[in-house]
Design a protein around this motif. Structure first.
Motif, short mmCIF file in Angstrom:
data_model
loop_
_atom_site.label_atom_id
_atom_site.label_comp_id
_atom_site.label_asym_id
_atom_site.label_seq_id
_atom_site.Cartn_x
_atom_site.Cartn_y
_atom_site.Cartn_z
N VAL A 166 -32.67 8.77 -46.28
CA VAL A 166 -31.31 9.92 -46.56
C VAL A 166 -31.93 9.97 -48.36
O VAL A 166 -32.13 11.66 -48.48
N VAL A 167 -32.27 9.52 -49.00
CA VAL A 167 -32.79 9.37 -50.25
C VAL A 167 -33.75 9.85 -50.54
O VAL A 167 -34.15 11.22 -51.24
N ARG A 168 -34.43 9.88 -49.78
CA ARG A 168 -36.06 10.26 -49.56
C ARG A 168 -35.45 11.77 -49.29
O ARG A 168 -36.68 12.59 -49.79
N TRP A 169 -35.34 12.17 -48.47
CA TRP A 169 -34.50 13.04 -47.76
C TRP A 169 -34.17 14.16 -48.87
O TRP A 169 -34.94 14.94 -49.20
N LEU A 170 -33.20 14.06 -49.78
CA LEU A 170 -32.68 14.59 -51.16
C LEU A 170 -34.08 14.59 -51.36
O LEU A 170 -34.16 15.83 -51.85
N SER A 171 -34.57 13.59 -52.48
CA SER A 171 -35.58 14.19 -53.04
C SER A 171 -36.51 15.01 -52.87
O SER A 171 -36.98 16.02 -53.66
N GLN A 172 -36.37 15.34 -51.19
CA GLN A 172 -37.85 16.33 -51.12
C GLN A 172 -37.47 17.15 -51.34
O GLN A 172 -37.78 18.45 -50.60
N ASN A 173 -36.23 17.52 -50.85
CA ASN A 173 -34.95 19.01 -50.64
C ASN A 173 -33.95 19.62 -52.18
O ASN A 173 -33.14 19.80 -51.10
N THR A 174 -34.79 18.80 -53.23
CA THR A 174 -33.49 19.25 -53.56
C THR A 174 -34.25 20.23 -54.81
O THR A 174 -35.24 19.95 -55.76
N HIS A 175 -33.57 21.06 -55.00
CA HIS A 175 -33.69 21.98 -56.10
C HIS A 175 -32.78 22.41 -57.40
O HIS A 175 -31.64 22.97 -56.94
N ASN A 176 -32.99 22.01 -58.31
CA ASN A 176 -32.74 22.93 -59.58
C ASN A 176 -31.55 22.01 -59.26
O ASN A 176 -30.08 21.62 -59.96
N GLY A 177 -31.12 20.46 -59.44
CA GLY A 177 -30.26 19.04 -59.64
C GLY A 177 -29.54 19.43 -57.72
O GLY A 177 -28.69 18.93 -57.91
N LYS A 178 -29.71 20.51 -57.31
CA LYS A 178 -28.64 20.14 -56.29
C LYS A 178 -29.77 20.41 -54.31
O LYS A 178 -31.14 21.17 -54.76
N ALA A 179 -29.41 19.86 -53.65
CA ALA A 179 -29.62 20.10 -51.99
C ALA A 179 -28.66 20.32 -51.78
O ALA A 179 -27.42 20.02 -51.77
N GLU A 180 -28.85 21.74 -50.49
CA GLU A 180 -27.71 22.00 -50.04
C GLU A 180 -28.26 21.10 -47.97
O GLU A 180 -28.68 21.32 -47.43
#
Length: 240
Positions: free
Chosen positions: A147-161
């Motif tokens: 989950v953490v890995r996915w968030l790091s790959q899909n966070t843009h401008n400090g936000k993840a959809e």
């Protein structure tokens, strides 16, 4: 033959037979050699290793250093024979793998939303969940690291959809997690063998999922990680 000596020898030989079986009946079936090899793989042997090694010395003294007839250079104490019998009974009926598994197993479907899974991480304090496809086949192991890995790959401008993100999306970010399946009726010896084999094959076994049939498409009855194996050693120490 002295009755206490006979009981000791019979029980010792039965344990020797167990060690041969645990090691696939190797050509070198020396008791201490088998004991050393078994110690690396099995908690029961590991906990009783020092005792069994001493008992092997006693057995050699009885067998090879008999003075004459029923006169032995050493005779085992009754407590020694009783302890040897307790070890033998444990080898006869080893604990079930399910006794050391995390139960019940909380699992999700591939379409389960990520938000719901994150809530489950927090609520249950569990770091991984099995994920299943619509046809009930095993899809993979979803972990908090994934989950953490996915968030790091899909966070843009400090936000993840997170809206419409589900378990199947997260599984794409999981590293190859080695998972195996085993029948829930299996013994702790069979469980430990799985983890030992993975080390021999230079792959890290993340978890063993126990099911009634041992098949991956069956409902999980328990899940065992390397951390759970610590409970095996602890219990053996407590019972020793």
């Amino acid at each position: 033959m002295n009755d206490i000596v006979e009981q000791f020898e019979i029980t010792f030989n039965q344990i020797h037979q167990h060690l041969k079986e645990l090691n696939g009946y190797p050509k070198n079936d020396n008791f201490v050699e088998l004991l050393q090899r078994s110690k690396l793989k099995h908690s029961v042997i590991r906990v009783h290793f020092d005792q069994l090694k001493q008992y092997a010395k006693l057995r050699n003294a009885i067998v090879h250093e008999r003075i004459s007839g029923d006169y032995f250079i050493a005779t085992p104490h009754t407590d020694v024979v009783e302890q040897l019998k307790r070890i033998k009974r444990t080898l006869d009926q080893p604990p079930k793998a399910l006794e050391f598994a995390t139960r019940p197993v909380l699992f999700f479907k591939e379409h389960t939303e990520l938000i719901h899974i994150i809530e489950a991480f927090e609520e249950h304090g569990i770091s991984q969940f099995p994920i299943y496809n619509q046809d009930h086949s095993f899809a993979g192991l979803l972990t908090n690291d994934g989950v953490v890995r996915w968030l790091s790959q899909n966070t843009h401008n400090g936000k993840a959809e997170l809206e419409k993100v589900n378990a199947s999306h997260i599984l794409t970010s999981e590293k190859n997690k080695s998972v195996e399946f085993l029948q829930s009726s299996a013994t702790v010896f069979e469980l430990e063998e799985r983890f030992e084999r993975s080390l021999d094959e230079n792959r890290k076994l993340k978890a063993v999922i126990l099911t009634e049939s041992g098949n991956s498409d069956d409902i999980p009855a328990g899940i065992v990680t390397t951390w759970d194996l610590i409970k095996v050693d602890r219990r053996e120490d407590e019972e020793d």
